[in-house]
Design an enzyme around this catalytic site. Structure first.
Site, PDB file in Angstrom:
ATOM      1  CG  ASP A   1      -2.136  -0.935   0.633  1.00 19.14           C
ATOM      2  OD1 ASP A   1      -2.330  -1.114  -0.006  1.00 19.14           O
ATOM      3  OD2 ASP A   1      -2.747  -0.893   2.630  1.00 19.14           O
TER       4      ASP A   1
ATOM      5  CG  MET B   1      -8.396   7.338   7.273  1.00 19.88           C
ATOM      6  SD  MET B   1      -8.906   5.851   6.745  1.00 19.88           S
ATOM      7  CE  MET B   1      -9.914   5.510   8.075  1.00 19.88           C
TER       8      MET B   1
ATOM      9  CE  LYS C   1       1.203   8.958  -7.228  1.00 20.32           C
ATOM     10  NZ  LYS C   1       3.115   7.666  -6.551  1.00 20.32           N
TER      11      LYS C   1
HETATM   12  N1  SAH Z   1      -3.750  -0.213   9.022  1.00 22.00           N
HETATM   13  C1  SAH Z   1      -3.581   1.539   9.593  1.00 22.00           C
HETATM   14  C2  SAH Z   1      -4.340   2.258   9.685  1.00 22.00           C
HETATM   15  C3  SAH Z   1      -4.818   2.365   7.902  1.00 22.00           C
HETATM   16  S1  SAH Z   1      -6.292   3.909   7.885  1.00 22.00           S
HETATM   17  C4  SAH Z   1      -3.189   1.568  10.664  1.00 22.00           C
HETATM   18  O1  SAH Z   1      -3.109   0.730  11.537  1.00 22.00           O
HETATM   19  O2  SAH Z   1      -2.370   1.698  11.003  1.00 22.00           O
HETATM   20  C5  SAH Z   1      -5.068   5.543   7.309  1.00 22.00           C
HETATM   21  C6  SAH Z   1      -4.741   6.016   8.359  1.00 22.00           C
HETATM   22  O3  SAH Z   1      -3.408   5.889   9.285  1.00 22.00           O
HETATM   23  C7  SAH Z   1      -4.050   7.717   7.986  1.00 22.00           C
HETATM   24  O4  SAH Z   1      -4.857   8.410   7.401  1.00 22.00           O
HETATM   25  C8  SAH Z   1      -3.029   8.504   8.695  1.00 22.00           C
HETATM   26  O5  SAH Z   1      -4.140   8.778  10.140  1.00 22.00           O
HETATM   27  C9  SAH Z   1      -3.221   6.729   9.699  1.00 22.00           C
HETATM   28  N2  SAH Z   1      -1.280   6.691  10.033  1.00 22.00           N
HETATM   29  C10 SAH Z   1      -0.886   5.245   9.357  1.00 22.00           C
HETATM   30  N3  SAH Z   1       0.577   5.472   9.318  1.00 22.00           N
HETATM   31  C11 SAH Z   1       0.502   6.434  10.386  1.00 22.00           C
HETATM   32  C12 SAH Z   1       1.703   7.621  10.596  1.00 22.00           C
HETATM   33  N4  SAH Z   1       3.294   6.798  10.420  1.00 22.00           N
HETATM   34  N5  SAH Z   1       1.861   8.478  11.041  1.00 22.00           N
HETATM   35  C13 SAH Z   1      -0.131   8.812  11.606  1.00 22.00           C
HETATM   36  N6  SAH Z   1      -0.988   8.314  10.922  1.00 22.00           N
HETATM   37  C14 SAH Z   1      -0.393   7.733   9.994  1.00 22.00           C
END
Ligand code: SAH
Length: 476
Positions: free
Chosen positions: A255, A390, A277
């Site tokens: 992803d 998100m 993307k």
């Molecule tokens: N499965 C992922 C979440 C996917 S949804 C998890 O468990 O983390 C995508 C959202 O995750 C983004 O919009 C953001 O809010 C958050 N996110 C993912 N990686 C991040 C990071 N390194 N720093 C801050 N927020 C992050």
């Protein structure tokens, strides 16, 4: 090569250990694991060793100083006394009798040395530096230790128990590729994740298939999908199992949120396929298309790593993907990852719960702001932490929903952008100030919104009731 590495069978063999302290105890522990019958020579024992002797019938203590005659009949000798003289006497007696001897930490007096070991019995890795650099050998051991799954021994045993059956079913040239498929494929990963009965089933299928293939019916081996949480970005936050499976996968579907540093940990020759993307952007694949790819690759007999940011089951659509795989009869393994909220909390030192500030934590999505899906009154309540994934594009709407539902404008809130990555940004404020701060700082996804008293937490500032504070903090 200064030393020849060999594996010595010591089960029920007599071994002499000289010394009554901790070092002797460590060696005895190891020798007993290999099943040796031990005679221990020491005028006195420390308490731990005395307890061991009392509890273990295969461990005989002779309360005396070492004499050369003690060495008679021993298959192996270990000297672990704190007296150089005594160690020399043991070494001499052993050499005179042609018995292999180790004097702990003294290669000069030893005819063999103990390697550093990684024990996944029956699979054992021995590492030595010929006594030149034990610290280096230990480092190498740590690396191998991290690389080899805990249940590798179970896999070795599983294979050992089936060697005869495979010999009967397959002629010689087909055995090696068959075992390679067992080690690298579904059967191996099933055992590694602790599901022996599923492994048993898959093994029977593989063997039947291989036997048919020998008759050249052309059936392909069974592929598998690893649904792997890649964590928030920092590759050191991958789990050991994620690393192990990334090393095996033939294809990696990843992803947008998977960092390059994580991707680099995949097998060099694995095919890498980018499946997302910007949402709706030119390279964005629909979820349905991703499902098709997963099924198609697995059907070709490949090991497919489906690599997702954070944890696959936290806003990761992992549930949908395994439903599709199950519907197509494709075996899968789920590997948890550190979800963004946990990574962000750790890297900013914002605890998600705290004994006096917050009693619960909610992970929710910022996408649902304009629907009735959110219970805003519940999210606005005090003494809790709410983490919005998100949520950055809808930040003003989220804040206004919380305020309308009764949260005070003074409630602390923070935004963490690109948590755990080099360019991490932390923005602290309150519900009243955060929208302006975020605009000024040009916050961009991926970022999390954390709402609750903990968002103002800074270690070092005293935030515990004084009676619970550690002594040093109280004095300060
Ligand atoms: N499965 C992922 C979440 C996917 S949804 C998890 O468990 O983390 C995508 C959202 O995750 C983004 O919009 C953001 O809010 C958050 N996110 C993912 N990686 C991040 C990071 N390194 N720093 C801050 N927020 C992050």
């Amino acid at each position: 090569m200064e030393y020849l590495p060999v594996f010595l069978r010591l089960r029920d063999r007599p071994v002499l250990v000289v010394g009554g302290g901790r070092v002797a105890a460590r060696k005895i522990e190891l020798l007993r694991r290999a099943g040796a019958r031990i005679t221990l020579i020491a005028p006195e024992l420390d308490a731990e060793l005395a307890a061991r002797v009392a509890a273990d019938p295969e461990l005989t203590h002779i309360p005396a100083a070492f004499e050369p005659a003690h060495a008679d009949g021993a298959g192996l000798i270990v000297a672990a006394t704190d007296s150089r003289e005594a160690n020399e006497a043991v070494s001499r007696a052993a050499h005179e009798r042609g018995i292999p001897v180790n004097v702990v930490d003294d290669p000069g007096l030893s005819s063999f040395i103990f390697p550093a070991i990684v024990d996944r019995s029956p699979l054992i890795v021995a590492i030595g530096s010929g006594g030149e650099a034990p610290v280096l050998a230990r480092r190498v051991r740590e690396k191998i230790e991290a690389l080899l799954p805990e249940r590798l021994g179970a896999l070795a045993r599983f294979m050992g128990e089936r060697r005869k059956a495979v010999q009967r079913a397959l002629s010689a040239p087909f055995r090696r590729p068959f075992w390679e498929r067992i080690v690298d494929g579904v059967v191996g990963s099933r055992i590694i994740s602790g599901d022996e009965s599923a492994a048993e089933e898959a093994f029977a299928e593989e063997l039947a298939r291989a036997a048919r293939t020998v008759r050249a019916d052309g059936t392909e081996p069974l592929g598998e999908v690893y649904l792997i949480g890649a964590g928030p970005g920092d590759p050191d936050l991958l789990t050991l199992r994620a690393l192990q499976l990334l090393q095996q996968a033939d294809v990696v579907l990843y992803d947008r949120l998977v960092s390059d540093a994580v991707l680099e940990r995949a097998r060099r020759d694995a095919e890498r396929i980018f499946v997302g993307k910007e949402t709706g952007g030119p390279h964005h694949l629909t979820q349905a298309r991703i499902h098709e790819l997963l099924v198609a690759y697995a059907r070709r007999g490949l090991r497919v790593a489906r690599l997702k940011g954070g944890d696959p089951f936290v806003f990761g659509r992992g549930g949908e993907e395994i439903e599709v795989l199950a519907a197509h009869g494709i075996p899968f393994t789920v590997v948890p990852g550190i979800t963004a909220a946990l990574g962000a909390a750790a890297s900013t030192a914002i605890p998600l719960t705290h004994r006096t500030l917050s009693h619960s934590v909610t992970f929710t999505t910022g996408h649902a702001y304009d629907r009735d899906e959110q219970d805003w009154r519940a999210l606005a309540a005090s003494r809790q932490t709410v983490v919005f994934y998100m949520g950055i594009a809808q930040l003003p709407q989220i804040v206004s929903c919380l305020l309308q539902a009764g949260a005070p404008a003074s409630r602390p809130a923070a935004i963490i952008e690109r948590a755990t990555l080099g360019e991490q940004k932390l923005l602290r404020g309150t519900l009243g100030t955060l929208v302006g701060l975020a605009r000024a700082a040009r916050v961009e996804p991926p970022a999390l919104l954390v709402v609750g008293e903990v968002a103002a937490f800074e270690p070092g500032r005293l935030q515990m009731p004084i009676a619970d504070a550690p002594r040093a903090a109280r004095i300060a």
